[in-house]
Design a protein around this motif. Sequence first.
Motif, PDB file in Angstrom:
ATOM      1  N   ALA A   1       0.819  -1.223   0.000  1.00 58.19           N
ATOM      2  CA  ALA A   1       0.000   0.000   0.000  1.00 58.19           C
ATOM      3  C   ALA A   1       0.850   1.269   0.000  1.00 58.19           C
ATOM      4  O   ALA A   1       0.320   2.368  -0.043  1.00 58.19           O
ATOM      5  N   GLY A   2       2.173   1.106   0.078  1.00 60.64           N
ATOM      6  CA  GLY A   2       3.044   2.279   0.045  1.00 60.64           C
ATOM      7  C   GLY A   2       3.098   3.014   1.370  1.00 60.64           C
ATOM      8  O   GLY A   2       3.492   4.177   1.423  1.00 60.64           O
ATOM      9  N   VAL A   3       2.700   2.344   2.442  1.00 64.23           N
ATOM     10  CA  VAL A   3       2.682   2.977   3.766  1.00 64.23           C
ATOM     11  C   VAL A   3       4.043   2.848   4.441  1.00 64.23           C
ATOM     12  O   VAL A   3       4.468   3.726   5.186  1.00 64.23           O
ATOM     13  N   LEU A   4       4.730   1.733   4.150  1.00 62.42           N
ATOM     14  CA  LEU A   4       5.985   1.431   4.835  1.00 62.42           C
ATOM     15  C   LEU A   4       7.146   2.027   4.047  1.00 62.42           C
ATOM     16  O   LEU A   4       7.381   1.638   2.896  1.00 62.42           O
ATOM     17  N   GLY A   5       7.871   2.948   4.660  1.00 59.82           N
ATOM     18  CA  GLY A   5       9.001   3.549   3.953  1.00 59.82           C
ATOM     19  C   GLY A   5      10.183   2.612   3.871  1.00 59.82           C
ATOM     20  O   GLY A   5      11.005   2.690   2.966  1.00 59.82           O
ATOM     21  N   THR A   6      10.280   1.686   4.846  1.00 59.01           N
ATOM     22  CA  THR A   6      11.451   0.818   4.919  1.00 59.01           C
ATOM     23  C   THR A   6      11.201  -0.483   4.163  1.00 59.01           C
ATOM     24  O   THR A   6      10.991  -1.537   4.779  1.00 59.01           O
ATOM     25  N   CYS A   7      11.190  -0.410   2.846  1.00 58.85           N
ATOM     26  CA  CYS A   7      11.046  -1.620   2.044  1.00 58.85           C
ATOM     27  C   CYS A   7      11.766  -1.410   0.714  1.00 58.85           C
ATOM     28  O   CYS A   7      12.036  -0.275   0.320  1.00 58.85           O
ATOM     29  N   ARG A   8      12.120  -2.511   0.064  1.00 61.42           N
ATOM     30  CA  ARG A   8      12.685  -2.405  -1.286  1.00 61.42           C
ATOM     31  C   ARG A   8      12.091  -3.519  -2.124  1.00 61.42           C
ATOM     32  O   ARG A   8      11.639  -4.540  -1.591  1.00 61.42           O
ATOM     33  N   TYR A   9      12.085  -3.317  -3.432  1.00 69.17           N
ATOM     34  CA  TYR A   9      11.537  -4.322  -4.329  1.00 69.17           C
ATOM     35  C   TYR A   9      12.213  -4.202  -5.680  1.00 69.17           C
ATOM     36  O   TYR A   9      12.740  -3.132  -6.035  1.00 69.17           O
ATOM     37  N   ASP A  10      12.206  -5.313  -6.413  1.00 66.19           N
ATOM     38  CA  ASP A  10      12.851  -5.293  -7.730  1.00 66.19           C
ATOM     39  C   ASP A  10      11.969  -4.544  -8.721  1.00 66.19           C
ATOM     40  O   ASP A  10      12.434  -3.685  -9.449  1.00 66.19           O
ATOM     41  N   GLU A  11      10.687  -4.926  -8.750  1.00 64.38           N
ATOM     42  CA  GLU A  11       9.803  -4.317  -9.738  1.00 64.38           C
ATOM     43  C   GLU A  11       8.353  -4.374  -9.259  1.00 64.38           C
ATOM     44  O   GLU A  11       7.917  -5.380  -8.711  1.00 64.38           O
ATOM     45  N   ALA A  12       7.623  -3.287  -9.453  1.00 59.77           N
ATOM     46  CA  ALA A  12       6.183  -3.284  -9.189  1.00 59.77           C
ATOM     47  C   ALA A  12       5.491  -2.840 -10.464  1.00 59.77           C
ATOM     48  O   ALA A  12       5.941  -1.887 -11.110  1.00 59.77           O
ATOM     49  N   CYS A  13       4.426  -3.544 -10.831  1.00 56.01           N
ATOM     50  CA  CYS A  13       3.718  -3.225 -12.072  1.00 56.01           C
ATOM     51  C   CYS A  13       2.235  -3.043 -11.810  1.00 56.01           C
ATOM     52  O   CYS A  13       1.632  -3.794 -11.023  1.00 56.01           O
ATOM     53  N   LEU A  14       1.651  -2.056 -12.462  1.00 58.18           N
ATOM     54  CA  LEU A  14       0.203  -1.871 -12.425  1.00 58.18           C
ATOM     55  C   LEU A  14      -0.264  -1.788 -13.875  1.00 58.18           C
ATOM     56  O   LEU A  14       0.261  -0.968 -14.641  1.00 58.18           O
ATOM     57  N   ASP A  15      -1.184  -2.644 -14.230  1.00 54.96           N
ATOM     58  CA  ASP A  15      -1.631  -2.736 -15.625  1.00 54.96           C
ATOM     59  C   ASP A  15      -0.454  -2.973 -16.565  1.00 54.96           C
ATOM     60  O   ASP A  15      -0.409  -2.435 -17.681  1.00 54.96           O
TER      61      ASP A  15
END
Lengths: 239, 341
Positions: A54-68
């Motif tokens: 949900a984008g609430v947690l500032g302390t995170c990382r990810y390789d890729e997020a896709c929407l549509d």
Amino acid sequence: METSELFGISGLSAWYGTADPVIEDVALSIARGEVVGVIGMNGAGKTTLFKAIAGVLGTCRYDEACLDGRRVGLTDRAVKRRRIMVFSDERAFGNFTFLEYLSFVFRAYRTPLADCSRIVQGFGFERYVETPLRELSLGSRKKASLIAAFALSPDLLILDEPVNGLDFESTEYLYRLIRDYREHGSVLFSSHVLESVCLTCDRVLVLERTDGAGRIRKTFSGEEISPASIRSVLGHDEL
Amino acid sequence: MTSCRAFMQMYFGRGPKAVIGPLVAALALYLAAQSLNPTFNIAPAVVLAATSVAMAADAIASWSSRAAAIEMEAVCALPVTPHEAVAGYAVATLAHGALTKLVPLAAALTALGVPAQTCIAGCGIGTVVGGATFLGIAAIRGAFGQPLRGFSLRTRRAFAPSAPGSSRGSACVLIARRLMSSGSILANTAGFAVMALALPLLLGDIGPVMGVPIGLAILSINTPLCTVASGEPDLSDELAMLPDSGRMFFIPYAGMLFGVFLATDGLFLASWALAHGLDARFAVLAALMAGAAACASAALERFRPVRGWSAESDLWRHPRKYLVPFALLLLGPVASIALLG
């Protein structure tokens, strides 16, 4: 990624402070009109996973997020407008009445206020609409958030333990709403009530804490979904 | 002393970190005050008033703390009498006030040249006033608890719209109700208003070009007011989740902070003008500094909310509170010199 995918994320890790990650290398994909359940023991990282998505947690990382199918950032405003999260322990905006809260949320999403009288009636919430939220019980406050989320009808609903605190009638009504939501969008939710999850979801993800961090251990879909099969993965007779 | 231990843990947590923090702050205040090379006299009455207000404000804030209410509920579930629970809470609150308010205050006053015996007397009287305030509130709540609760609900409902169609949730309404329902915010703001009136007596000898910006910087340390989002982690999460929370919440919040800072700064300038006389251009400086403090505090709340605290006192002691005043302390005198020559 499939063309029917609404939202997908890969390599997601999240943590609090400087401690070890709570979830690590989680990959998740949700198709349009799909209801996905997340099951896990306490401390497995379900809430952390949802907050990160949900984008609430500032302390995170990810390789890729896709929407549509398009690469996005989890905190992008355009992404935020396409989803809403209902938290497991709803205590925010206590100084608003329900109607004010509803108006505030719709204006935040820049959406005209929708008629939610049917959902209000479904949850039996009519007599609380003008009561300050801080004076309501946990279950009633949860209802207020759920009504706003379903009335808003975004593409993706993220519900963290939505039945927590609800009475049995409201719980049944909520599961009906979730099942019917496929026509509007997708739902990602967590719960500890295996039987209801199995009856509601198209896919169930089992999140388990291994090597100190929460990881998706197994995914069930279609006829594989049953309380017995999920229990056997978790190695517990009861959740 | 089960209840006392429970409340001590609530205030100070485990380990010596919570005690070391205020002592380091006191030392820093002492060194900072001494570096001003003070050459003025502070009347004993000012010392007594400052310590009394600090401890009374701490006692008032303790009765409106949500964490303390939860702790009190848990303590009362144990086999302790209500009197024991209140006594334990009183001792812990006084210890907390002494460590976090009186020690830094006494350090600053000593560095400013106040005799040690006056400081000790001030601390003693402050403790007595704090204890009396605490027990006074306990007695009032015990005697008039129900009627007061009814009054508080009626006051809050007075904000609610009468017709469903008129319900428009706005951040201004939300923040106004939060301010009105929080004793900590009201007590701190009242405390700062009193301080605004007293500060010109302390800073007058430095002269307005340096003294006014220093006073305005000090008046921006209204921690409960500046941590509305940090103080409610659920609200902070919801705001992070919502799109457009900057426009919907943080801009009105900055506006509200500006209004409160401007009111306190106005008192400070009026008091200074009465005591020493003042150039009207200082009003522009006050508006500039209030605006800067409001925008910086709201931005910190939006982008760097304080997380991971267990009791509200942890939040209020978080070093982030000194960030904005410190920046103002550096920039204020520069702006003052630029504005007034």
